[in-house]
Design an enzyme around this catalytic site. Structure first.
Site, PDB file in Angstrom:
ATOM      1  N   SER A 254      40.314  37.759  32.687  1.00 28.69           N
ATOM      2  CA  SER A 254      41.333  37.765  31.641  1.00 28.69           C
ATOM      3  C   SER A 254      42.695  38.046  32.225  1.00 28.69           C
ATOM      4  O   SER A 254      42.830  38.611  33.306  1.00 28.69           O
ATOM      5  CB  SER A 254      40.999  38.843  30.614  1.00 28.69           C
ATOM      6  N   LYS A 255      43.690  37.636  31.466  1.00 26.58           N
ATOM      7  CA  LYS A 255      45.081  37.835  31.846  1.00 26.58           C
ATOM      8  C   LYS A 255      45.388  39.302  32.091  1.00 26.58           C
ATOM      9  O   LYS A 255      46.243  39.626  32.895  1.00 26.58           O
ATOM     10  CB  LYS A 255      45.977  37.375  30.692  1.00 26.58           C
ATOM     11  N   ARG A 256      44.695  40.169  31.329  1.00 28.49           N
ATOM     12  CA  ARG A 256      45.034  41.580  31.414  1.00 28.49           C
ATOM     13  C   ARG A 256      44.826  42.151  32.809  1.00 28.49           C
ATOM     14  O   ARG A 256      45.483  43.105  33.192  1.00 28.49           O
ATOM     15  CB  ARG A 256      44.238  42.390  30.383  1.00 28.49           C
ATOM     16  N   GLY A 258      45.175  40.479  35.741  1.00 35.78           N
ATOM     17  CA  GLY A 258      45.864  39.775  36.827  1.00 35.78           C
ATOM     18  C   GLY A 258      46.254  38.393  36.364  1.00 35.78           C
ATOM     19  O   GLY A 258      46.014  38.012  35.224  1.00 35.78           O
TER      20      GLY A 258
END
Ligand code: GLU
Length: 483
Positions: A254-256, A258
């Site tokens: 997920s974006k969270r 990296g």
């Protein structure tokens, strides 16, 4: 089905290329090239609410940059176009109508409010949410009447109520699912656009796709697709669902945790060769210890049989290591070209730095660098005089007697003519001898004086690169400032 291998990458243009998307594109490309087949790019843009301006161009540019060239797709007609789903709406409508005629699909007039009510009721009863098939058996004349009255409607597929559906997945083996858990999936929305499920099946068939290779997140949709193939009476393509990409803590990537956009890695200075090599290993391996693969080597070695089932961890450390390896192996002339391009955008842009000088910096720094920018950022002292000195190193290395010892060293250096690194070295030895101290008593403070820091490439390399005048200047300045 034709015997030619035809595969496709079918992204929805969201504005950037996700690393998972790059992995899917790459595996499709490798599989196609390995088998002398065709790699098709199809744009799945039927969700109008998610449209992003410029997204398709950006996607194509990123694939091109990575070297993953499609044979057919937008702007590259291969006789199966158009390759953009929003340009194929008539085709989907016609196929949905066919299914209605054959009794495999039906019009549903349920309002969003009614659907919401069912959903809440099912939720309250802790049942899985699905359409209650209210409109499945409406009489033909009622449908006719409501259509003529202009009532909003969708088209749903008529999933068999009993039985089990099984199919083979090249990676996952036999997959079986009871029809009763499948929803009467909407295939045409009330705005006349197809859903993903109908469009993907119609297109994969009409574009003669032989193998559907995509991420595991699409596996739950596959039974619906297989039913649609059966309804149409079409031969199935082969399916291969690629393992999920995971964060190092094993949660879904997920974006969270990296960056997930390929563009972000590109702008951070990762080489496309390293990214492609890295992404290739997210689920596949060659079966031995080798880790460095060019795109051509990947084409030669790739097979779906060597793609694993379990989730692939996205480990940035591994990517960094690969970038470092690629920088180490890159032809010097190419490193020089990239370094100059980097410097042209840096605060040192105005300096006249000749190739000879830059090549010596490259030779000194390359093994300590992961990115081109490290050649500058990890050794700014090649490009400017130190403006401050690392205080911990000063405390440890610059003793009360160091100043006068450095003056002795200055005298030795002053006598040198066009010195190379070995001349600096013997001058330093001579100074140490006459002062009757260990050479390290001079080496550490000298490094601090010329670079401002306590570590870096070989000291004599640094001296030879910056030259005699600059060495003397920096040493004199340090003697004064570090009194
Ligand atoms: N449009 C889907 C996506 O965005 C494609 C899934 C598939 O390959 O079938 O990934």
């Amino acid at each position: 089905m034709s015997t030619q291998i035809r595969v496709r990458f079918a992204p929805s243009p969201t504005g950037y290329l996700h690393v998972g998307g790059l992995r899917t594109a790459l595996y499709n490309y490798l599989f196609a090239k390995h088998h002398d087949g065709k790699f098709v790019l199809r744009i799945e843009d039927t969700d109008q609410a998610r449209r992003v301006e410029g997204a398709v161009e950006n996607l194509i540019a990123t694939l091109d940059w990575a070297g993953i060239r499609f044979d057919e797709g937008p702007g590259r007609d291969g006789g199966y176009g158009p390759y953009v789903q929003s340009e194929r709406l008539e085709i989907y409508r016609k196929h949905a109508d066919d299914l209605i005629k054959k009794g495999f699909a039906y019009r549903c007039f349920c309002t969003p409010e009614r659907l919401e009510e069912i959903r809440q009721r099912q939720n309250a009863a802790k049942l899985s949410t699905s359409y209650d098939r209210h409109c499945r058996d409406l009489a033909a004349d009622e449908v006719e009447r409501r259509l003529n009255a202009g009532e909003r409607n969708v088209i749903r597929m008529k999933v068999p109520l009993e039985g089990v559906l099984t199919f083979e997945d090249i990676i996952r083996g036999t997959v079986a699912i009871a029809h009763e858990v499948l929803d009467d999936q909407v295939i045409i929305k009330s705005d006349g656009f197809p859903t993903y499920h109908l469009a993907v099946v119609v297109d994969d068939h009409l574009m003669a796709i032989s193998h559907v290779i995509r991420g595991e997140e699409w596996l739950p949709s596959t039974p619906k697709h297989i039913l649609l193939y059966k309804f149409f009476g079409w031969e199935l393509p082969k399916f291969a669902h690629l393992p999920l990409l995971l964060n190092p803590d094993k949660s879904k990537l997920s974006k969270r945790q990296g960056d997930v956009a390929v563009e972000d890695y590109r702008s951070k200075g990762y080489f496309k060769e390293a990214i492609v090599n890295f992404v290739a290993f997210l689920g596949w391996n060659p079966g031995d210890e080798r880790e460095i693969f060019s795109l051509e080597e990947l084409v030669r070695e790739f097979s779906l049989e060597r793609v694993g089932k379990s989730g692939a961890v996205f480990n940035v450390e591994k990517l960094n290591w690969l970038n470092f390896e690629y920088l180490k192996r890159m032809p010097e002339a190419e490193v020089l070209r990239l370094l100059k391009a980097y410097l042209a955008q840096s605060p040192y842009a105005g300096q006249l730095l000749d190739d000879h000088f830059l090549l010596s910096v490259i030779r000194a720094m390359r093994e300590r660098a992961t990115f081109i920018k490290d050649l500058v950022e990890k050794s700014p002292y090649f490009f400017e005089r130190p403006t401050q000195y690392d205080q911990d190193v000063v405390k440890k290395r610059w003793k009360p007697e160091t100043g006068s010892q450095m003056k002795r060293l200055l005298e030795e250096f002053a006598q040198l003519q066009n010195p190379g690194k070995e001349h600096f070295e013997s001058a330093l030895h001579k100074a140490a001898e006459s002062l009757q101290i260990k050479t390290s008593e001079l080496i550490h403070p000298l490094r601090l004086a010329v670079s401002g820091v306590g570590a870096g490439p070989g000291l004599y390399d640094i001296l030879a690169i910056i030259g005699k005048e600059e060495t003397i200047h920096r040493l004199s300045a340090a003697i004064e400032k570090l009194q």
